[in-house]
Design a protein around this motif. Structure first.
Motif, PDB file in Angstrom:
ATOM      1  N   CYS A 216      33.687  -7.514  19.457  1.00  0.00           N
ATOM      2  CA  CYS A 216      34.192  -8.721  20.101  1.00  0.00           C
ATOM      3  C   CYS A 216      35.584  -8.488  20.662  1.00  0.00           C
ATOM      4  O   CYS A 216      36.458  -7.929  19.987  1.00  0.00           O
ATOM      5  N   GLN A 217      35.821  -8.909  21.909  1.00  0.00           N
ATOM      6  CA  GLN A 217      37.129  -8.773  22.544  1.00  0.00           C
ATOM      7  C   GLN A 217      37.969 -10.030  22.385  1.00  0.00           C
ATOM      8  O   GLN A 217      39.122 -10.064  22.814  1.00  0.00           O
ATOM      9  N   GLN A 218      37.416 -11.069  21.776  1.00  0.00           N
ATOM     10  CA  GLN A 218      38.183 -12.232  21.362  1.00  0.00           C
ATOM     11  C   GLN A 218      38.586 -12.004  19.902  1.00  0.00           C
ATOM     12  O   GLN A 218      37.995 -11.184  19.210  1.00  0.00           O
ATOM     13  N   PRO A 219      39.570 -12.718  19.420  1.00  0.00           N
ATOM     14  CA  PRO A 219      39.934 -12.574  18.003  1.00  0.00           C
ATOM     15  C   PRO A 219      38.756 -12.939  17.095  1.00  0.00           C
ATOM     16  O   PRO A 219      37.985 -13.855  17.408  1.00  0.00           O
ATOM     17  N   ILE A 220      38.589 -12.203  15.992  1.00  0.00           N
ATOM     18  CA  ILE A 220      37.584 -12.564  15.004  1.00  0.00           C
ATOM     19  C   ILE A 220      38.109 -13.777  14.236  1.00  0.00           C
ATOM     20  O   ILE A 220      39.165 -13.717  13.603  1.00  0.00           O
ATOM     21  N   GLU A 221      37.380 -14.888  14.316  1.00  0.00           N
ATOM     22  CA  GLU A 221      37.816 -16.125  13.674  1.00  0.00           C
ATOM     23  C   GLU A 221      36.656 -16.730  12.892  1.00  0.00           C
ATOM     24  O   GLU A 221      35.511 -16.726  13.356  1.00  0.00           O
ATOM     25  N   ASN A 222      36.955 -17.235  11.712  1.00  0.00           N
ATOM     26  CA  ASN A 222      35.949 -17.806  10.828  1.00  0.00           C
ATOM     27  C   ASN A 222      36.462 -19.115  10.239  1.00  0.00           C
ATOM     28  O   ASN A 222      37.668 -19.400  10.263  1.00  0.00           O
ATOM     29  N   TYR A 223      35.534 -19.897   9.689  1.00  0.00           N
ATOM     30  CA  TYR A 223      35.893 -21.135   9.020  1.00  0.00           C
ATOM     31  C   TYR A 223      35.762 -20.964   7.506  1.00  0.00           C
ATOM     32  O   TYR A 223      34.877 -20.248   7.019  1.00  0.00           O
ATOM     33  N   LYS A 251      36.630 -19.052  30.753  1.00  0.00           N
ATOM     34  CA  LYS A 251      37.057 -18.150  29.681  1.00  0.00           C
ATOM     35  C   LYS A 251      35.835 -17.425  29.140  1.00  0.00           C
ATOM     36  O   LYS A 251      35.300 -17.747  28.089  1.00  0.00           O
ATOM     37  N   TYR A 252      35.372 -16.424  29.899  1.00  0.00           N
ATOM     38  CA  TYR A 252      34.102 -15.777  29.601  1.00  0.00           C
ATOM     39  C   TYR A 252      34.248 -14.836  28.401  1.00  0.00           C
ATOM     40  O   TYR A 252      35.095 -13.931  28.421  1.00  0.00           O
ATOM     41  N   PRO A 253      33.421 -15.012  27.370  1.00  0.00           N
ATOM     42  CA  PRO A 253      33.513 -14.119  26.218  1.00  0.00           C
ATOM     43  C   PRO A 253      33.040 -12.703  26.560  1.00  0.00           C
ATOM     44  O   PRO A 253      32.108 -12.527  27.358  1.00  0.00           O
ATOM     45  N   LYS A 254      33.701 -11.717  25.948  1.00  0.00           N
ATOM     46  CA  LYS A 254      33.400 -10.314  26.237  1.00  0.00           C
ATOM     47  C   LYS A 254      33.253  -9.519  24.943  1.00  0.00           C
ATOM     48  O   LYS A 254      33.857  -9.839  23.928  1.00  0.00           O
ATOM     49  N   TRP A 255      32.448  -8.481  25.031  1.00  0.00           N
ATOM     50  CA  TRP A 255      32.291  -7.524  23.954  1.00  0.00           C
ATOM     51  C   TRP A 255      32.286  -6.122  24.554  1.00  0.00           C
ATOM     52  O   TRP A 255      31.840  -5.933  25.693  1.00  0.00           O
ATOM     53  N   LYS A 256      32.756  -5.144  23.817  1.00  0.00           N
ATOM     54  CA  LYS A 256      32.622  -3.746  24.213  1.00  0.00           C
ATOM     55  C   LYS A 256      31.474  -3.119  23.437  1.00  0.00           C
ATOM     56  O   LYS A 256      31.369  -3.290  22.227  1.00  0.00           O
ATOM     57  N   LEU A 257      30.611  -2.412  24.152  1.00  0.00           N
ATOM     58  CA  LEU A 257      29.494  -1.720  23.529  1.00  0.00           C
ATOM     59  C   LEU A 257      29.928  -0.326  23.099  1.00  0.00           C
ATOM     60  O   LEU A 257      30.475   0.441  23.902  1.00  0.00           O
ATOM     61  N   PHE A 258      29.695  -0.019  21.823  1.00  0.00           N
ATOM     62  CA  PHE A 258      29.936   1.306  21.274  1.00  0.00           C
ATOM     63  C   PHE A 258      28.650   1.800  20.620  1.00  0.00           C
ATOM     64  O   PHE A 258      27.784   1.005  20.246  1.00  0.00           O
ATOM     65  N   ILE A 259      28.548   3.113  20.464  1.00  0.00           N
ATOM     66  CA  ILE A 259      27.465   3.692  19.675  1.00  0.00           C
ATOM     67  C   ILE A 259      28.042   4.652  18.653  1.00  0.00           C
ATOM     68  O   ILE A 259      29.089   5.272  18.872  1.00  0.00           O
ATOM     69  N   GLN A 260      27.373   4.752  17.519  1.00  0.00           N
ATOM     70  CA  GLN A 260      27.572   5.857  16.592  1.00  0.00           C
ATOM     71  C   GLN A 260      26.431   6.827  16.806  1.00  0.00           C
ATOM     72  O   GLN A 260      25.286   6.411  17.011  1.00  0.00           O
ATOM     73  N   VAL A 261      26.707   8.109  16.757  1.00  0.00           N
ATOM     74  CA  VAL A 261      25.713   9.120  17.111  1.00  0.00           C
ATOM     75  C   VAL A 261      25.600  10.170  16.007  1.00  0.00           C
ATOM     76  O   VAL A 261      26.614  10.685  15.524  1.00  0.00           O
ATOM     77  N   GLU A 295      29.903  -9.011  29.404  1.00  0.00           N
ATOM     78  CA  GLU A 295      30.572 -10.274  29.717  1.00  0.00           C
ATOM     79  C   GLU A 295      29.501 -11.341  29.911  1.00  0.00           C
ATOM     80  O   GLU A 295      28.604 -11.197  30.732  1.00  0.00           O
ATOM     81  N   MET A 296      29.604 -12.430  29.148  1.00  0.00           N
ATOM     82  CA  MET A 296      28.656 -13.527  29.251  1.00  0.00           C
ATOM     83  C   MET A 296      29.338 -14.666  30.000  1.00  0.00           C
ATOM     84  O   MET A 296      30.260 -15.303  29.486  1.00  0.00           O
ATOM     85  N   HIS A 297      28.900 -14.920  31.238  1.00  0.00           N
ATOM     86  CA  HIS A 297      29.672 -15.769  32.147  1.00  0.00           C
ATOM     87  C   HIS A 297      28.913 -16.954  32.725  1.00  0.00           C
ATOM     88  O   HIS A 297      29.472 -17.715  33.511  1.00  0.00           O
ATOM     89  N   THR A 298      27.641 -17.143  32.363  1.00  0.00           N
ATOM     90  CA  THR A 298      26.847 -18.171  33.024  1.00  0.00           C
ATOM     91  C   THR A 298      26.084 -19.008  32.007  1.00  0.00           C
ATOM     92  O   THR A 298      25.423 -18.453  31.119  1.00  0.00           O
ATOM     93  N   ILE A 299      26.170 -20.328  32.158  1.00  0.00           N
ATOM     94  CA  ILE A 299      25.371 -21.246  31.350  1.00  0.00           C
ATOM     95  C   ILE A 299      23.997 -21.385  32.010  1.00  0.00           C
ATOM     96  O   ILE A 299      23.905 -21.714  33.194  1.00  0.00           O
ATOM     97  N   PRO A 300      22.902 -21.098  31.305  1.00  0.00           N
ATOM     98  CA  PRO A 300      21.574 -21.234  31.925  1.00  0.00           C
ATOM     99  C   PRO A 300      21.350 -22.630  32.485  1.00  0.00           C
ATOM    100  O   PRO A 300      21.785 -23.631  31.904  1.00  0.00           O
ATOM    101  N   GLU A 301      20.696 -22.701  33.629  1.00  0.00           N
ATOM    102  CA  GLU A 301      20.430 -23.990  34.264  1.00  0.00           C
ATOM    103  C   GLU A 301      19.526 -24.864  33.405  1.00  0.00           C
ATOM    104  O   GLU A 301      19.635 -26.086  33.416  1.00  0.00           O
ATOM    105  N   ASN A 302      18.621 -24.249  32.675  1.00  0.00           N
ATOM    106  CA  ASN A 302      17.710 -25.007  31.818  1.00  0.00           C
ATOM    107  C   ASN A 302      17.645 -24.303  30.467  1.00  0.00           C
ATOM    108  O   ASN A 302      17.114 -23.205  30.360  1.00  0.00           O
ATOM    109  N   TYR A 303      18.188 -24.945  29.454  1.00  0.00           N
ATOM    110  CA  TYR A 303      18.280 -24.347  28.117  1.00  0.00           C
ATOM    111  C   TYR A 303      16.903 -23.974  27.576  1.00  0.00           C
ATOM    112  O   TYR A 303      16.694 -22.873  27.055  1.00  0.00           O
TER     113      TYR A 303
END
Length: 496
Positions: A216-223, A251-261, A295-303
């Protein structure tokens, strides 16, 4: 000018307010087929909810390849830096039903459908790198403990902790679940993992074992429990609201993809089974290798169309990405697709959420809701092999290289060894802070408060094998907690 309303067959509708009757006071006429159609459709507007991961939230977005991994995979998506593909996400809770509150303590599903040029690749994961069990025989039993008791019709902590105590390898996942990470603020503030060990192979036919990480490229936050209770008292849709507001505000949420090999063959030298879903690979030995950005940037037109109809399955892979001897993965390859066939129908992969953006040509025939042409373009070619030059043919060039496996079929006993407690011990003593351990003790003690003394003692024995401080901390928290009112959530005696 507004569009003209029509029936589902395209005929214009004269009214959508007044039923056709035999007079001004009725009765209704059966010939009012549009009324019948409207009522009948309403009866069918819901489909069976998922047996697991029923409550979910989704966005559409893009994966961009930022680093070269062609030495590990021949997948076209990763063939060059700068490649992109569309992605459909669905995050979810595991145990709760469709109406559950978003901010409940639970593991979160983290599923992604990549619409690549070679077909769909589904990464069906969680927000944890491990799982409760490592053998699929126990998966249906585990899920039953997360659902409602057959007599009380309530969730049963007694069943949960009784099962976990009987499967001590689950303590790793339970520790994460009861820690601060058990209630993420929303999907944009948690990591995602493929969890299983998968494989990749390159153009030379060389195989590597891999694990997928979406950091996650946003801060890790929990309740905390207290914060979550307050939020649930105000809204049951906090995750959906947060995602809607983030995307609506750009404010589009982003993640970086990594692999372990891990190179094929190294698994024999590994200190434990690297295909065991209850364990992680140490990053010191198998560091994260960056691959791309999501990057997840679009709300689906029909859920309903794009999120509820989304059908993810580990069986959806593309050339260059494959499976491993992970027993849980092998079972999910079948069970997920079969669940979709039951819930959505025979042709679930032709629905817009699941339809690949790559060309499709196969010999599946007919069945319920065959709403598309599936004669391969030549109505004579409805079987294979056949004589027609324009008919679909297999492509031997995408054949996966042989996978070395044990030659004998047997049932290996589910032995619990000290190896099962090494990683939870490190998590407890080295990763969690003093304050985090205190909250873990309190969260777990609260969750198991309704349990019988016998189940509590069995679970304390499991925690003792992780670390004596762990067992003592939870026991002390349980004994100092105020007494709870009597509930029916204890073992139910059969009628005499």
């Amino acid at each position: 000018m507004s569009k003209r309303q029509t029936t589902s067959a395209g005929a214009p509708v004269p009214t959508n307010e007044t039923s056709r009757t035999a007079g001004p006071r009725g009765p209704l006429l059966l010939e009012d087929y549009q009324l019948i159609e409207k009522l009948a459709h309403q009866n069918r507007e819901r489909i069976p909810e998922r047996a697991v991961h029923a409550k979910g939230w989704g966005l559409q977005g893009t994966l961009t390849v930022t680093h070269d991994i062609t030495k590990y995979t021949r997948a076209a998506l990763f063939s060059k830096v700068g490649n992109t593909c569309d992605v459909l996400s669905r995050w979810s809770t595991v145990a709760g039903e469709l109406g559950a509150a978003d901010a409940e303590r639970d593991v979160r599903g983290f599923s992604l459908k990549f619409y690549t040029e070679e077909g769909n690749w589904d990464m069906v994961g969680n927000n944890t790198p491990i799982f409760f069990v490592r053998d699929a025989y126990k998966f249906p039993d585990f899920i039953r403990t997360q659902k409602r008791h057959p007599k009380t019709n309530m969730r049963s902590p007694e069943a949960m902790f009784d099962f976990w105590a009987g499967q001590p390898e689950s303590v790793h996942q339970v520790t994460i679940l009861m820690s601060d990470r058990g209630i993420p603020k929303n999907p944009a503030h948690m990591h995602g993992y493929g969890s299983h060990t998968f494989s990749m192979w390159n153009d030379a036919g060389e195989r590597h074992w891999v694990k997928f990480h979406f950091r996650c490229q946003q801060p890790i936050e929990n309740y905390t429990n207290e914060e979550a209770k307050k939020i649930i008292g105000e809204t049951r849709e906090s995750f959906q609201e947060d995602l809607w507001n983030m995307v609506s505000e750009g404010k589009y949420p982003k993640w970086k993809l990594f692999i372990q090999v891990m190179k094929e063959g190294e698994e024999d030298k590994f200190p434990f089974n690297p295909f065991d879903l209850t364990k992680v690979w140490p990053h010191a030995d198998y560091p994260l290798i960056e691959v791309g950005e999501l990057e997840m940037h679009t709300i689906p037109e029909n859920y309903f169309q794009m999120v509820e109809n989304a059908a993810y399955s580990p069986s959806n892979v593309v050339p260059g990405i494959g499976f491993s001897p992970d027993k849980m993965l092998q079972a999910r390859i079948f069970s997920y697709a079969d669940a979709h066939r039951y819930r959505l129908g025979t042709h679930y992969e032709a629905l817009p959420a699941n339809a690949p953006k790559a060309p499709v040509a196969h010999y599946h025939k007919d069945g319920a809701m065959r709403f598309f042409r599936n004669d391969t373009g030549n109505f004579n070619a409805y079987y294979e092999p056949n004589q027609y030059e324009d008919a679909p043919r297999p492509d031997p060039s995408v054949m996966e290289p042989p996978m070395r496996i044990d030659a004998e079929a047997y049932r290996h006993p589910q032995e619990v060894t000290d190896d099962d407690f090494v990683q939870p011990r490190a998590l407890y003593k080295e990763v969690l802070s003093d304050e985090g351990r205190t909250r873990l003790h309190q969260n777990m003690a609260g969750a198991m408060a309704p349990c019988s003394d016998s189940v509590k003692e069995r679970w304390y024995a499991v925690l003792e094998r992780v670390h004596p401080d762990y067992a003592k901390g939870v026991r002390d928290a349980a004994e100092s907690a105020p007494a709870l009112p009597v509930t029916p959530d204890t073992p139910i005696k059969a009628a005499e």
